[in-house]
Design an enzyme around this catalytic site. Structure first.
Site, short mmCIF file in Angstrom:
data_model
loop_
_atom_site.label_atom_id
_atom_site.label_comp_id
_atom_site.label_asym_id
_atom_site.label_seq_id
_atom_site.Cartn_x
_atom_site.Cartn_y
_atom_site.Cartn_z
N ARG A 1 0.84 -1.20 0.00
CA ARG A 1 0.00 0.00 0.00
C ARG A 1 0.87 1.25 0.00
O ARG A 1 1.99 1.24 0.50
CB ARG A 1 -0.89 0.03 1.25
CG ARG A 1 -1.97 -1.03 1.27
CD ARG A 1 -2.88 -0.86 2.48
NE ARG A 1 -2.22 -1.16 3.73
CZ ARG A 1 -1.72 -0.29 4.57
NH1 ARG A 1 -1.81 1.02 4.32
NH2 ARG A 1 -1.13 -0.65 5.69
N TYR B 1 -1.58 -3.78 -6.94
CA TYR B 1 -1.29 -4.57 -5.75
C TYR B 1 -2.34 -4.43 -4.65
O TYR B 1 -2.76 -3.31 -4.32
CB TYR B 1 0.08 -4.18 -5.16
CG TYR B 1 0.60 -5.25 -4.23
CD1 TYR B 1 1.27 -6.36 -4.73
CD2 TYR B 1 0.36 -5.19 -2.88
CE1 TYR B 1 1.69 -7.38 -3.90
CE2 TYR B 1 0.79 -6.20 -2.02
CZ TYR B 1 1.45 -7.29 -2.54
OH TYR B 1 1.87 -8.30 -1.71
N LYS C 1 -9.55 -2.42 1.62
CA LYS C 1 -9.26 -1.26 2.45
C LYS C 1 -10.05 -0.03 2.01
O LYS C 1 -10.51 0.76 2.84
CB LYS C 1 -7.75 -0.96 2.40
CG LYS C 1 -6.88 -2.12 2.84
CD LYS C 1 -7.15 -2.53 4.26
CE LYS C 1 -6.17 -3.59 4.73
NZ LYS C 1 -6.42 -3.99 6.12
N HIS D 1 -10.87 -2.16 11.57
CA HIS D 1 -9.74 -2.98 11.13
C HIS D 1 -9.51 -4.07 12.18
O HIS D 1 -8.55 -4.01 12.95
CB HIS D 1 -8.52 -2.07 10.98
CG HIS D 1 -7.35 -2.69 10.29
ND1 HIS D 1 -6.06 -2.21 10.42
CD2 HIS D 1 -7.27 -3.77 9.48
CE1 HIS D 1 -5.25 -2.96 9.70
NE2 HIS D 1 -5.95 -3.91 9.12
N SER E 1 -1.41 -3.29 10.73
CA SER E 1 -1.08 -4.21 9.65
C SER E 1 0.10 -5.10 10.01
O SER E 1 1.09 -4.63 10.57
CB SER E 1 -0.73 -3.40 8.40
OG SER E 1 -1.77 -2.50 8.13
N ALA E 2 -0.02 -6.37 9.64
CA ALA E 2 1.05 -7.35 9.81
C ALA E 2 1.52 -7.49 11.27
O ALA E 2 2.70 -7.63 11.53
CB ALA E 2 2.23 -7.01 8.89
N CYS E 3 0.56 -7.45 12.19
CA CYS E 3 0.88 -7.67 13.62
C CYS E 3 0.27 -8.98 14.10
O CYS E 3 0.10 -9.18 15.31
CB CYS E 3 0.36 -6.54 14.49
SG CYS E 3 1.42 -5.08 14.44
N ASP F 1 -9.42 -9.60 9.23
CA ASP F 1 -8.91 -8.25 8.93
C ASP F 1 -9.93 -7.13 9.14
O ASP F 1 -9.55 -6.04 9.55
CB ASP F 1 -8.41 -8.21 7.48
CG ASP F 1 -7.54 -7.00 7.19
OD1 ASP F 1 -6.72 -6.65 8.05
OD2 ASP F 1 -7.69 -6.39 6.12
N ASN G 1 6.26 -8.43 2.09
CA ASN G 1 4.81 -8.20 2.04
C ASN G 1 4.15 -9.14 1.02
O ASN G 1 3.10 -8.84 0.47
CB ASN G 1 4.50 -6.74 1.70
CG ASN G 1 3.03 -6.38 1.94
OD1 ASN G 1 2.41 -6.87 2.88
ND2 ASN G 1 2.47 -5.53 1.08
N ARG H 1 2.01 -12.28 -0.37
CA ARG H 1 0.67 -12.61 0.13
C ARG H 1 0.13 -13.91 -0.45
O ARG H 1 0.55 -14.35 -1.51
CB ARG H 1 -0.29 -11.48 -0.26
CG ARG H 1 0.06 -10.11 0.31
CD ARG H 1 -0.49 -9.95 1.68
NE ARG H 1 0.04 -8.77 2.36
CZ ARG H 1 -0.45 -8.33 3.52
NH1 ARG H 1 -1.46 -8.93 4.09
NH2 ARG H 1 0.09 -7.29 4.12
N ARG I 1 2.44 -3.35 18.47
CA ARG I 1 3.77 -3.95 18.56
C ARG I 1 4.59 -3.00 19.43
O ARG I 1 5.05 -1.97 18.94
CB ARG I 1 4.31 -3.99 17.13
CG ARG I 1 5.32 -5.01 16.80
CD ARG I 1 5.64 -4.91 15.32
NE ARG I 1 4.99 -5.96 14.57
CZ ARG I 1 5.46 -7.19 14.44
NH1 ARG I 1 6.61 -7.53 14.99
NH2 ARG I 1 4.81 -8.08 13.74
N GLY J 1 -0.36 -19.93 19.91
CA GLY J 1 -1.43 -20.64 20.63
C GLY J 1 -1.57 -20.20 22.08
O GLY J 1 -2.67 -20.19 22.64
N ASN K 1 -1.55 -17.38 23.26
CA ASN K 1 -2.38 -16.18 23.41
C ASN K 1 -3.78 -16.53 23.91
O ASN K 1 -4.50 -15.69 24.45
CB ASN K 1 -2.46 -15.40 22.09
CG ASN K 1 -1.11 -14.80 21.71
OD1 ASN K 1 -0.26 -14.60 22.58
ND2 ASN K 1 -0.91 -14.50 20.44
O1 O2Y Z 1 -2.88 -4.58 0.55
C1 O2Y Z 1 -1.67 -4.67 0.69
O2 O2Y Z 1 -0.86 -4.23 -0.10
C2 O2Y Z 1 -1.15 -5.34 1.84
S1 O2Y Z 1 -1.81 -4.61 3.25
C3 O2Y Z 1 -3.00 -5.66 3.95
C4 O2Y Z 1 -3.43 -6.80 3.34
C5 O2Y Z 1 -4.34 -7.61 3.97
C6 O2Y Z 1 -4.81 -7.24 5.20
N1 O2Y Z 1 -4.40 -6.12 5.79
C7 O2Y Z 1 -3.48 -5.34 5.20
C8 O2Y Z 1 -3.08 -4.11 5.94
O3 O2Y Z 1 -2.23 -3.36 5.53
O4 O2Y Z 1 -3.66 -3.88 7.01
MN MN Z 2 -5.22 -5.18 7.53
#
Ligand code: O2Y
Ligand code: MN
Length: 611
Positions: A91, A224, A233, A253, A275-277, A304, A392, A394, A425, A519, A521
């Site tokens: 993004r 992308y 998003k 989110h 994102s990505a946490c 998500d 990143n 996917r 984080r 797990g 968590n």
């Molecule tokens: O869309 C992207 O380029 C990756 S970002 C993403 C993808 C799936 C779920 N969440 C996200 C995020 O950035 O929160």
């Molecule tokens: Mn996301």
């Protein structure tokens, strides 16, 4: 069979697999498609019906032109690799705009342009951009087709890769078009209009623009993920958050999971992490051995995005507007997320991962005993040059392929939410878990959320930034108004979830994580539900209610003295500084920031003895 590549001076029109029917019964939709076609000048227009035959034809065309590469059919049947342009891998927040009439309505949390300026700027890029290409009309529904909580949209795109992904990530095609046409006859009937072109994939000719007042999205120059799959998003968060404010609901989110105890009772939890946490990992958590033996289970509703609204009983009911996962590949393994790994064994689109010598997808942290041969750019793997998979990279996969996916995710009424969790984080200061005193405190906890940045967006990684409710990149309006909207749910008759904050990422003096995560968590989730039911104890502190070490079931978890102190302790001096920083953050929104949040910050500062 459709012809996806024909060229003509006047666009030929095809509808799904039946080339004889053209367009929609909804004149407003036909008119918009005609306007876009006049601007972009495609060779062909294709109305997507979402059928298997249509998808097969699209995939065959992409295989023929090299945009999809088949993976090993024995190990990964029905699966494909797509490589994006190397300058188009995440993004782009600096190119993402919210275009409202008044600058203040977008707020300091968004890049802003006036709507006329935004349209003019991006329409100049769209001018003639689809010449020689097919324009796909993609009707989609965010949420179960028959749910009153769902909302529809239509994405126009010139990317067949986007069409194939939207088919997995949304309820796409004929049923969505039927709902759009049905709703279009009603006064309230509106669909979100999304226009997308990959353009030249030039980062200097790229914009992701949102016009919330017109329920419109325009995205140019990226193929992308979040930049291009407009249901995700752009619609389900930025436009939906704006729409939700005026309609009395929340677009967040957040993952949604169901926690089932040995008595068969299920509590649903919604959790917001930047994102990505690890949202996908938490949503698909497999309980530790001892818990499994007792009958604990975790059900996945979404990983998500969560749309919530109050039901007749005052509780918040949630749906996952998506129908698939666009998950981060690196780090996904049999240890971190066995359910995700099982989900992606077949019928999956991988983007920007590496390959083994026998054409299996590979990424850093997959830990499957195989080695990469080709990197994400299609070059022979060289560890000194670049990782095999882009950080990143996917996978796109249908939620129905996930072993923990629950039929409740298809319930048109949604699932009742017992707890909302915020988390970031944070290497220092923030304990493993605490509970907010009440709704207002919980809103402040969400508003003050901070996290160290990840590779999900372009820019520096590992820098701490405030990311309120994990919505910094995704809120379609002024954060001050957004917090006021959150506060407004606390009213007579409401039966709201308890709010918690977690930090799975606390580090020790040696720089290593103190909490095992994954797990384990579940132990924290169990305590939360204990609090919801009034059964678990906690210690009251100025920052909220913290469990004592003995309040969590830690059977089988060995924590060092340092870990216990840092995960369950409360650092008075550190929180005093944090509260001051939160106060400064709230002041950035001047008088628009709700006084109730400023008062709450002051209340905690007083409890800390600062005032
Ligand atoms: O869309 C992207 O380029 C990756 S970002 C993403 C993808 C799936 C779920 N969440 C996200 C995020 O950035 O929160
Ligand atoms: Mn996301």
């Amino acid at each position: 069979m459709n012809d996806f590549s024909r060229d003509a001076s006047k666009p030929a029109v095809a509808h799904g697999t039946d080339a004889s029917s053209e367009g929609s019964q909804l004149e407003a939709l036909n008119a918009w498609v005609a306007d876009v076609a006049a601007l972009t000048r495609p060779a062909t227009i294709h109305w997507c019906d979402g059928s298997d035959a249509e998808n097969a034809a699209l995939v065959a065309a992409m295989q023929a032109d090299g945009t999809l590469l088949p993976l090993n059919g024995d190990t990964h049947p029905g699966s494909w690799l797509h490589r994006s342009h190397p300058d188009d891998v995440a993004r782009v927040e600096h190119l993402t705009f919210v275009c409202t009439t008044h600058h203040d309505d977008a707020g300091p949390n968004n890049n802003w342009m006036a709507p006329e300026e935004g349209h003019a700027e991006i329409d100049a890029l769209f001018d003639g951009c689809m010449q020689g290409r097919t324009l796909y009309v993609v009707p989609y529904c965010m949420g179960p087709i028959d749910s009153p909580l769902s909302r529809c949209g239509v994405e126009i795109t010139d990317s067949p890769y986007v069409v194939a992904n939207m088919r997995i990530m949304t309820r796409m095609g004929a049923p969505a078009l039927a709902r759009i046409e049905r709703e279009g006859r009603l006064e309230s009937g509106v669909f979100v209009k999304g226009l997308h072109s990959i353009g030249e994939l030039d980062p200097n000719r790229r914009f992701i623009m949102h016009f919330p007042e017109e329920l419109t999205i325009k995205s140019y120059g990226s193929g992308y993920g979040g930049n291009a799959l407009l249901g995700k998003k752009c619609h389900a968060l930025r436009i939906a958050s704006y729409q939700a404010r005026s309609e009395g609901w929340l677009a967040e989110h957040m993952l949604i999971l169901g926690l089932e105890n040995p008595q068969g009772e299920i509590h649903y939890i919604a959790a917001a992490f930047p994102s990505a946490c690890g949202k996908t990992n938490l949503a698909m958590l497999i309980p530790p051995e001892g818990y499994r033996a007792q009958g604990w289970k975790v059900w996945t509703v979404g990983d998500d995005i969560c749309w919530m609204r109050p039901g007749a009983d005052g509780r918040l009911y949630a749906i996952n507007p998506e129908s698939g996962f666009f998950g981060v590949a690196p780090g996904t393994s049999a240890k971190s997320n066995p359910n995700a790994l099982t989900s992606i064994q077949h019928d999956t689109i991988f983007t920007n991962v590496g390959l083994t010598a026998d054409n299996q997808p590979w990424w850093e942290g997959i830990d499957n005993g195989l080695a990469p041969a080709i990197d994400w750019r299609g070059e022979p793997y060289d560890a000194a040059k670049r990782p095999a998979a882009h950080p990143n990279s996917r996978f796109t996969v249908s939620a129905k392929q996930c072993p923990s996916y629950t039929a409740e995710a298809e319930n048109p009424a949604g699932v009742p939410i017992s707890a909302i969790v915020f988390g970031g984080r944070r290497a220092a200061l923030v304990p493993l878990v605490f509970e907010a005193r009440d709704w207002t405190h919980g809103v402040l906890v969400g508003a003050a959320m901070g996290s160290e940045t990840t590779a999900a967006a372009t820019g520096a990684v590992g820098v701490m930034r405030r990311d309120p409710m994990a919505m910094k990149p995704f809120c379609g309006y002024n954060f001050a108004d957004y917090f006021a909207h959150w506060l407004s749910f606390d009213q007579a008759g409401a039966n709201l979830p308890k709010i918690f904050h977690v930090n799975w990422f606390r580090k020790g003096d040696d720089g290593k994580f103190l909490w095992p995560g994954f797990g384990d968590n579940l132990r924290v989730l169990e305590w939360m539900i204990g609090r919801v039911k009034g059964e678990a104890s906690a210690i009251e502190t100025p920052i909220g209610h913290l469990p004592a070490v003995t309040d969590l079931n830690l059977d089988g978890v060995a924590l060092s003295g340092e870990a216990e102190a840092k995960l369950f302790g409360f650092d008075h001096a550190g929180w005093t500084a944090e509260l001051e920083s939160i106060g400064e953050y709230l002041e950035e929104y001047d008088d628009r920031m709700p006084q109730a949040l400023k008062d709450e910050q002051q209340r905690i500062a007083k409890a800390l003895g600062v005032l």
